[in-house]
Write a protein that holds these residues in place. Structure first.
Motif, PDB file in Angstrom:
ATOM      1  N   SER A 162      26.052  73.080  47.998  1.00  0.00           N
ATOM      2  CA  SER A 162      24.629  73.135  47.633  1.00  0.00           C
ATOM      3  C   SER A 162      24.177  71.792  48.677  1.00  0.00           C
ATOM      4  O   SER A 162      24.869  70.921  48.905  1.00  0.00           O
ATOM      5  CB  SER A 162      24.141  72.788  46.303  1.00  0.00           C
ATOM      6  OG  SER A 162      24.774  71.546  45.635  1.00  0.00           O
ATOM      7  N   PRO A 163      22.564  71.949  48.758  1.00  0.00           N
ATOM      8  CA  PRO A 163      22.018  70.897  49.460  1.00  0.00           C
ATOM      9  C   PRO A 163      22.141  69.609  48.829  1.00  0.00           C
ATOM     10  O   PRO A 163      22.685  68.440  49.658  1.00  0.00           O
ATOM     11  CB  PRO A 163      20.553  71.248  49.347  1.00  0.00           C
ATOM     12  CG  PRO A 163      20.788  72.830  49.302  1.00  0.00           C
ATOM     13  CD  PRO A 163      21.778  73.085  48.605  1.00  0.00           C
ATOM     14  N   VAL A 164      22.175  69.538  47.693  1.00  0.00           N
ATOM     15  CA  VAL A 164      22.303  68.094  46.956  1.00  0.00           C
ATOM     16  C   VAL A 164      23.979  67.653  46.929  1.00  0.00           C
ATOM     17  O   VAL A 164      24.261  66.484  47.356  1.00  0.00           O
ATOM     18  CB  VAL A 164      21.906  68.215  45.088  1.00  0.00           C
ATOM     19  CG1 VAL A 164      22.458  66.953  44.569  1.00  0.00           C
ATOM     20  CG2 VAL A 164      20.660  68.495  45.221  1.00  0.00           C
ATOM     21  N   LEU A 165      24.794  68.501  46.745  1.00  0.00           N
ATOM     22  CA  LEU A 165      26.192  68.066  46.876  1.00  0.00           C
ATOM     23  C   LEU A 165      26.642  67.945  48.466  1.00  0.00           C
ATOM     24  O   LEU A 165      27.175  66.815  48.399  1.00  0.00           O
ATOM     25  CB  LEU A 165      27.148  69.501  46.460  1.00  0.00           C
ATOM     26  CG  LEU A 165      28.706  69.126  46.487  1.00  0.00           C
ATOM     27  CD1 LEU A 165      29.059  67.779  45.321  1.00  0.00           C
ATOM     28  CD2 LEU A 165      29.363  70.445  45.968  1.00  0.00           C
ATOM     29  N   THR A 166      26.026  68.674  49.473  1.00  0.00           N
ATOM     30  CA  THR A 166      26.293  68.233  50.737  1.00  0.00           C
ATOM     31  C   THR A 166      25.858  66.872  50.911  1.00  0.00           C
ATOM     32  O   THR A 166      26.534  65.980  51.785  1.00  0.00           O
ATOM     33  CB  THR A 166      25.640  69.294  51.591  1.00  0.00           C
ATOM     34  OG1 THR A 166      26.310  70.720  51.295  1.00  0.00           O
ATOM     35  CG2 THR A 166      26.014  69.117  53.027  1.00  0.00           C
ATOM     36  N   ALA A 167      24.519  66.675  50.550  1.00  0.00           N
ATOM     37  CA  ALA A 167      23.880  65.130  50.906  1.00  0.00           C
ATOM     38  C   ALA A 167      24.914  64.124  50.376  1.00  0.00           C
ATOM     39  O   ALA A 167      25.064  62.972  50.818  1.00  0.00           O
ATOM     40  CB  ALA A 167      22.478  65.021  50.318  1.00  0.00           C
ATOM     41  N   VAL A 168      25.254  64.322  49.116  1.00  0.00           N
ATOM     42  CA  VAL A 168      25.747  63.224  48.367  1.00  0.00           C
ATOM     43  C   VAL A 168      27.151  62.949  48.889  1.00  0.00           C
ATOM     44  O   VAL A 168      27.392  61.788  49.247  1.00  0.00           O
ATOM     45  CB  VAL A 168      25.924  63.590  46.907  1.00  0.00           C
ATOM     46  CG1 VAL A 168      26.852  62.853  46.169  1.00  0.00           C
ATOM     47  CG2 VAL A 168      24.690  63.547  45.994  1.00  0.00           C
ATOM     48  N   LEU A 169      27.923  64.065  49.313  1.00  0.00           N
ATOM     49  CA  LEU A 169      29.336  63.796  49.606  1.00  0.00           C
ATOM     50  C   LEU A 169      29.258  63.403  51.175  1.00  0.00           C
ATOM     51  O   LEU A 169      30.237  62.480  51.720  1.00  0.00           O
ATOM     52  CB  LEU A 169      30.129  65.201  49.756  1.00  0.00           C
ATOM     53  CG  LEU A 169      30.568  65.475  48.092  1.00  0.00           C
ATOM     54  CD1 LEU A 169      31.299  66.814  48.092  1.00  0.00           C
ATOM     55  CD2 LEU A 169      31.354  64.492  47.464  1.00  0.00           C
ATOM     56  N   THR A 170      28.234  63.963  51.943  1.00  0.00           N
ATOM     57  CA  THR A 170      28.134  63.402  53.374  1.00  0.00           C
ATOM     58  C   THR A 170      27.839  61.684  53.378  1.00  0.00           C
ATOM     59  O   THR A 170      28.197  60.942  54.115  1.00  0.00           O
ATOM     60  CB  THR A 170      26.839  63.900  54.247  1.00  0.00           C
ATOM     61  OG1 THR A 170      27.564  65.259  54.168  1.00  0.00           O
ATOM     62  CG2 THR A 170      26.894  63.567  55.536  1.00  0.00           C
ATOM     63  N   LEU A 171      26.672  61.310  52.305  1.00  0.00           N
ATOM     64  CA  LEU A 171      26.463  59.766  52.367  1.00  0.00           C
ATOM     65  C   LEU A 171      27.796  59.037  51.764  1.00  0.00           C
ATOM     66  O   LEU A 171      28.171  58.092  52.438  1.00  0.00           O
ATOM     67  CB  LEU A 171      25.273  59.815  51.207  1.00  0.00           C
ATOM     68  CG  LEU A 171      24.677  58.268  51.168  1.00  0.00           C
ATOM     69  CD1 LEU A 171      24.659  57.653  52.510  1.00  0.00           C
ATOM     70  CD2 LEU A 171      23.640  58.251  50.410  1.00  0.00           C
ATOM     71  N   ALA A 172      28.322  59.589  50.909  1.00  0.00           N
ATOM     72  CA  ALA A 172      29.822  58.985  50.376  1.00  0.00           C
ATOM     73  C   ALA A 172      30.799  58.997  51.444  1.00  0.00           C
ATOM     74  O   ALA A 172      31.217  57.972  51.454  1.00  0.00           O
ATOM     75  CB  ALA A 172      30.299  59.792  49.108  1.00  0.00           C
ATOM     76  N   GLY A 173      30.778  60.101  52.130  1.00  0.00           N
ATOM     77  CA  GLY A 173      31.834  59.886  53.279  1.00  0.00           C
ATOM     78  C   GLY A 173      31.488  58.907  54.245  1.00  0.00           C
ATOM     79  O   GLY A 173      32.224  58.188  54.944  1.00  0.00           O
ATOM     80  N   GLY A 174      30.142  58.750  54.525  1.00  0.00           N
ATOM     81  CA  GLY A 174      29.600  57.649  55.487  1.00  0.00           C
ATOM     82  C   GLY A 174      30.168  56.400  54.933  1.00  0.00           C
ATOM     83  O   GLY A 174      30.443  55.537  55.695  1.00  0.00           O
ATOM     84  N   GLY A 175      29.880  55.929  53.909  1.00  0.00           N
ATOM     85  CA  GLY A 175      29.767  54.659  53.095  1.00  0.00           C
ATOM     86  C   GLY A 175      31.612  54.664  53.029  1.00  0.00           C
ATOM     87  O   GLY A 175      31.865  53.373  53.278  1.00  0.00           O
ATOM     88  N   PHE A 176      32.254  55.441  52.644  1.00  0.00           N
ATOM     89  CA  PHE A 176      33.618  55.527  52.733  1.00  0.00           C
ATOM     90  C   PHE A 176      34.232  55.052  54.062  1.00  0.00           C
ATOM     91  O   PHE A 176      35.265  53.870  54.255  1.00  0.00           O
ATOM     92  CB  PHE A 176      34.437  56.753  52.317  1.00  0.00           C
ATOM     93  CG  PHE A 176      35.762  56.592  52.291  1.00  0.00           C
ATOM     94  CD1 PHE A 176      36.540  55.982  51.820  1.00  0.00           C
ATOM     95  CD2 PHE A 176      36.341  57.403  53.490  1.00  0.00           C
ATOM     96  CE1 PHE A 176      38.125  55.971  51.907  1.00  0.00           C
ATOM     97  CE2 PHE A 176      37.745  57.536  53.735  1.00  0.00           C
ATOM     98  CZ  PHE A 176      38.729  56.892  52.909  1.00  0.00           C
ATOM     99  N   LEU A 177      33.862  55.513  55.170  1.00  0.00           N
ATOM    100  CA  LEU A 177      34.369  55.422  56.493  1.00  0.00           C
ATOM    101  C   LEU A 177      34.000  53.915  56.889  1.00  0.00           C
ATOM    102  O   LEU A 177      34.797  53.072  57.268  1.00  0.00           O
ATOM    103  CB  LEU A 177      33.921  56.239  57.468  1.00  0.00           C
ATOM    104  CG  LEU A 177      34.313  57.722  57.524  1.00  0.00           C
ATOM    105  CD1 LEU A 177      33.643  58.696  58.554  1.00  0.00           C
ATOM    106  CD2 LEU A 177      35.887  57.590  57.834  1.00  0.00           C
ATOM    107  N   LEU A 178      32.785  53.486  56.517  1.00  0.00           N
ATOM    108  CA  LEU A 178      32.510  52.297  56.894  1.00  0.00           C
ATOM    109  C   LEU A 178      33.181  51.188  56.102  1.00  0.00           C
ATOM    110  O   LEU A 178      33.900  50.223  56.535  1.00  0.00           O
ATOM    111  CB  LEU A 178      30.935  51.860  56.327  1.00  0.00           C
ATOM    112  CG  LEU A 178      29.824  52.216  57.562  1.00  0.00           C
ATOM    113  CD1 LEU A 178      28.441  52.030  56.787  1.00  0.00           C
ATOM    114  CD2 LEU A 178      29.882  50.767  58.539  1.00  0.00           C
TER     115      LEU A 178
END
Length: 235
Positions: A162-178
């Motif tokens: 879903s748009p919400v799940l996609t946004a949350v996990l993409t942001l989480a993925g970005g934070g995780f990689l950092l």
């Protein structure tokens, strides 16, 4: 489903989504990223993504500077090795060797920007394409399985999320990689990580390894500042 319908659905999934309403999703995503980096069982599994981005960083910069990428391996201990062919010394060799450690931080900062501006679906599709293309260059069954698993996760989120799940996990993925980039660098500074990149750079240049390690820290700090400046209005 005919090809026209499938094509229409693919285009729809490449268009930007509305950013989720409310401020809850940003801290939720960042807390998720922090938990994955801090909790040992989660980190042992998820750090594979940091290693894959690290090795692809070597490869992409090498290709851009005229070197030939022949393959990469991700080991069972989550270390990795990418091979580019070209001059044994010179700027291209130094730049491709240097690019590994900053790559996860740069990709992480880009994902943060993308998630906050609604482009998470397009980013997931781009990641899926890169991962699928990189399958040709895997040089072990473990590496093949690791890249396939990562690609399957990105593809499933892109197609069914879903748009919400996609946004949350993409942001989480970005934070995780950092955060994962900093943890990998910390392991090098403590002497318990893959210190081969600073050692190789010291052998390829007049500069000692600690200078190259410091340059990694500066690059990671710049990526963190870029991501943080985008996150600050949502805090």
């Amino acid at each position: 489903m005919d090809l026209r319908t499938l094509g229409h659905q693919i285009v729809e999934r490449l268009l930007p989504d509305a950013v989720p309403a409310g401020a809850w999703w940003v801290p939720a995503a960042l807390l998720l990223a922090l938990a994955v980096v801090v909790l040992p069982p989660a980190w042992r599994l998820a750090r594979l993504a940091v290693t894959i981005v690290h090795e692809l960083g070597h490869a992409i910069v090498g290709i851009l500077l005229g070197r030939r990428f022949t393959g990469f391996v991700v080991s069972a201990n989550m270390s990795g090795h990418a091979v580019t062919v070209g001059p044994r010394r010179g700027f291209g060799r130094v730049a491709s060797t240097w690019a590994g450690y900053p790559a996860p931080a740069l990709v992480g900062a880009v994902l943060v920007q993308i998630a906050l501006h609604g482009w998470a679906p397009a980013a997931l599709f781009a990641a899926l394409v890169v991962l699928v293309l990189s399958l040709v260059f895997t040089r072990s069954l473990h590496t093949l399985g690791a890249v396939l698993g990562t690609a399957a996760g990105a593809g499933a989120l892109w197609w069914w999320g879903s748009p919400v799940l996609t946004a949350v996990l993409t942001l989480a993925g970005g934070g995780f990689l950092l955060l994962g980039a900093w943890r990998h660098l910390g392991a090098v500074i403590r002497g318990g990580g893959r210190a081969d990149d600073p050692a190789q750079l010291a052998a390829l240049s007049p500069l000692p390894g600690w200078v190259w390690t410091l340059s990694f820290a500066v690059a990671l700090a710049a990526c963190t500042w870029w991501a943080g400046s985008a996150l600050a209005p949502h805090a």
